[in-house]
Design a protein around this motif. Sequence first.
Motif, PDB file in Angstrom:
ATOM      1  N   THR A   1      23.105 -23.777  -2.513  1.00 27.64           N
ATOM      2  CA  THR A   1      22.002 -24.159  -1.546  1.00 27.64           C
ATOM      3  C   THR A   1      20.876 -24.755  -2.195  1.00 27.64           C
ATOM      4  N   HIS A   2      20.507 -24.514  -3.333  1.00 32.49           N
ATOM      5  CA  HIS A   2      19.374 -25.045  -4.123  1.00 32.49           C
ATOM      6  C   HIS A   2      19.692 -26.483  -4.505  1.00 32.49           C
ATOM      7  N   PHE A   3      20.970 -26.618  -5.042  1.00 36.17           N
ATOM      8  CA  PHE A   3      21.413 -27.980  -5.337  1.00 36.17           C
ATOM      9  C   PHE A   3      21.552 -28.808  -4.221  1.00 36.17           C
ATOM     10  N   ILE A   4      21.987 -28.481  -2.930  1.00 35.30           N
ATOM     11  CA  ILE A   4      22.157 -29.419  -2.033  1.00 35.30           C
ATOM     12  C   ILE A   4      20.628 -29.740  -1.359  1.00 35.30           C
ATOM     13  N   GLU A   5      19.704 -28.852  -1.346  1.00 30.05           N
ATOM     14  CA  GLU A   5      18.263 -29.160  -1.092  1.00 30.05           C
ATOM     15  C   GLU A   5      17.833 -30.258  -1.643  1.00 30.05           C
TER      16      GLU A   5
ATOM     17  N   LYS B   1      37.246 -43.497  -5.124  1.00 30.90           N
ATOM     18  CA  LYS B   1      36.347 -43.757  -3.996  1.00 30.90           C
ATOM     19  C   LYS B   1      35.101 -43.294  -4.110  1.00 30.90           C
ATOM     20  N   ILE B   2      34.902 -41.880  -4.606  1.00 32.08           N
ATOM     21  CA  ILE B   2      33.723 -41.273  -5.001  1.00 32.08           C
ATOM     22  C   ILE B   2      32.955 -42.099  -6.227  1.00 32.08           C
ATOM     23  N   ASP B   3      33.760 -42.522  -7.092  1.00 27.89           N
ATOM     24  CA  ASP B   3      33.277 -42.970  -8.387  1.00 27.89           C
ATOM     25  C   ASP B   3      32.443 -44.296  -7.996  1.00 27.89           C
ATOM     26  N   THR B   4      32.912 -45.016  -6.886  1.00 29.86           N
ATOM     27  CA  THR B   4      32.538 -46.423  -6.430  1.00 29.86           C
ATOM     28  C   THR B   4      31.409 -46.470  -5.633  1.00 29.86           C
ATOM     29  N   LEU B   5      30.814 -44.968  -5.186  1.00 32.43           N
ATOM     30  CA  LEU B   5      29.662 -44.832  -4.508  1.00 32.43           C
ATOM     31  C   LEU B   5      28.593 -45.292  -5.476  1.00 32.43           C
ATOM     32  N   ASN B   6      27.557 -46.007  -4.605  1.00 30.98           N
ATOM     33  CA  ASN B   6      26.280 -46.253  -5.313  1.00 30.98           C
ATOM     34  C   ASN B   6      25.222 -45.609  -4.825  1.00 30.98           C
ATOM     35  N   MET B   7      24.270 -45.082  -5.641  1.00 35.83           N
ATOM     36  CA  MET B   7      23.384 -44.465  -5.469  1.00 35.83           C
ATOM     37  C   MET B   7      22.449 -45.052  -4.395  1.00 35.83           C
ATOM     38  N   PRO B   8      21.737 -44.106  -3.305  1.00 34.04           N
ATOM     39  CA  PRO B   8      20.753 -44.650  -2.407  1.00 34.04           C
ATOM     40  C   PRO B   8      19.675 -45.581  -2.876  1.00 34.04           C
ATOM     41  N   LYS B   9      19.212 -46.600  -2.298  1.00 33.13           N
ATOM     42  CA  LYS B   9      18.103 -47.527  -2.871  1.00 33.13           C
ATOM     43  C   LYS B   9      16.722 -46.630  -3.105  1.00 33.13           C
ATOM     44  N   GLY B  10      16.323 -46.839  -4.390  1.00 32.67           N
ATOM     45  CA  GLY B  10      14.852 -45.924  -4.544  1.00 32.67           C
ATOM     46  C   GLY B  10      15.447 -44.757  -5.031  1.00 32.67           C
ATOM     47  N   TYR B  11      16.345 -44.614  -5.401  1.00 31.93           N
ATOM     48  CA  TYR B  11      16.866 -43.117  -5.802  1.00 31.93           C
ATOM     49  C   TYR B  11      16.243 -42.721  -7.168  1.00 31.93           C
ATOM     50  N   GLN B  12      15.819 -41.736  -7.386  1.00 31.51           N
ATOM     51  CA  GLN B  12      15.251 -41.137  -8.456  1.00 31.51           C
ATOM     52  C   GLN B  12      16.120 -39.526  -9.071  1.00 31.51           C
ATOM     53  N   LEU B  13      16.401 -39.694 -10.158  1.00 29.00           N
ATOM     54  CA  LEU B  13      17.157 -38.580 -10.382  1.00 29.00           C
ATOM     55  C   LEU B  13      16.210 -37.011 -10.440  1.00 29.00           C
ATOM     56  N   PRO B  14      16.594 -36.139  -9.456  1.00 29.92           N
ATOM     57  CA  PRO B  14      15.898 -35.198  -9.541  1.00 29.92           C
ATOM     58  C   PRO B  14      16.041 -34.016 -10.485  1.00 29.92           C
ATOM     59  N   LYS B  15      15.414 -33.100 -10.915  1.00 30.95           N
ATOM     60  CA  LYS B  15      15.841 -31.917 -11.949  1.00 30.95           C
ATOM     61  C   LYS B  15      16.315 -30.847 -11.131  1.00 30.95           C
ATOM     62  N   PHE B  16      17.577 -30.615 -11.457  1.00 26.07           N
ATOM     63  CA  PHE B  16      18.339 -29.572 -11.042  1.00 26.07           C
ATOM     64  C   PHE B  16      18.245 -28.178 -11.707  1.00 26.07           C
ATOM     65  N   MET B  17      18.290 -27.155 -11.177  1.00 28.24           N
ATOM     66  CA  MET B  17      18.649 -25.953 -11.667  1.00 28.24           C
ATOM     67  C   MET B  17      19.887 -25.735 -12.327  1.00 28.24           C
ATOM     68  N   GLN B  18      20.197 -24.916 -13.495  1.00 32.64           N
ATOM     69  CA  GLN B  18      21.317 -25.066 -13.918  1.00 32.64           C
ATOM     70  C   GLN B  18      21.939 -23.582 -13.775  1.00 32.64           C
ATOM     71  N   PHE B  19      23.374 -23.642 -13.660  1.00 33.81           N
ATOM     72  CA  PHE B  19      24.074 -22.550 -13.163  1.00 33.81           C
ATOM     73  C   PHE B  19      25.152 -22.482 -14.492  1.00 33.81           C
ATOM     74  N   ASP B  20      25.091 -20.956 -15.054  1.00 35.48           N
ATOM     75  CA  ASP B  20      26.114 -20.734 -16.344  1.00 35.48           C
ATOM     76  C   ASP B  20      27.206 -20.000 -16.018  1.00 35.48           C
ATOM     77  N   GLY B  21      27.579 -19.678 -14.749  1.00 34.08           N
ATOM     78  CA  GLY B  21      28.677 -18.949 -14.412  1.00 34.08           C
ATOM     79  C   GLY B  21      28.313 -17.387 -13.814  1.00 34.08           C
ATOM     80  N   LYS B  22      27.037 -17.151 -14.045  1.00 28.24           N
ATOM     81  CA  LYS B  22      26.619 -16.096 -13.587  1.00 28.24           C
ATOM     82  C   LYS B  22      25.607 -16.110 -12.493  1.00 28.24           C
TER      83      LYS B  22
END
Length: 257
Positions: A56-60, A27-48
Amino acid sequence: MIASTIKTQYEGSSHDSVLYSKPYSKKIDTLNMPKGYQLPKFMQFDGKGNLKQHVTHFIETCNNAGMEEDYLVKKFVRSLKGNAFDWYTNLKPEFINSWDQLEKEFLNCFYSTRRTISMLELTSTKQWKDEPIIDYINRWRSLSLDCKDQLSETSAIDMCVQGMHWGLHYILQGIKPRTFEVLATRSHHIELSIANHGKKEPITDFKKDKVFAPNIDKIGKKPAKEAFTVNTTPIKTSSTPIKIDVIKDSTQIKPSF
């Protein structure tokens, strides 16, 4: 057998990579990205580090790009690396059905090394003997941000001042700074002035912004004048009585006839 086990452990088997499937539902796999979507740059987490801060940063970041709720599931892997990425790839196939579920699984797997500070520990924090005032304020401020009880800035400043050396504490009680920026600036100037005062240099009254030179003992002292009240008694001579008055200056005698 041993060689095969080691190879599988460090390199992985081709069979496992073939069987890999996405950890979220179809169900989630079939979701299409919103129109005009551009991939943002995410901060990465390594477990620490701070888990809630990362989530919070990811959601925003996703919300700013036009993604909400279950759309976040498909992009969460892009914010992971190291041990956190390994955890994600080891999730069971089609195990995740919503963003809420993925968030809970993530928070339950990793724990934050950030320690919660109690109010008692915060009020017991004092400036060390040879600790510069700026270092003390920064140390106290960092602890207050981890306090489980919410403090207004005014209350936090008052509490911070309570832990300072007596001289700084005494002066700052009269100034009453309203922000930590003002507190740090005034405290630093006062600390320098106290140090200079020990070298007999001018010090500053920060409440009125005036400069005073050190006190110099006066060499001479004015003689104190004493006022006396004396009953006058007539002194008789051969014919005319003489009356003697004692005035404020006891060294002068004024005869009156």
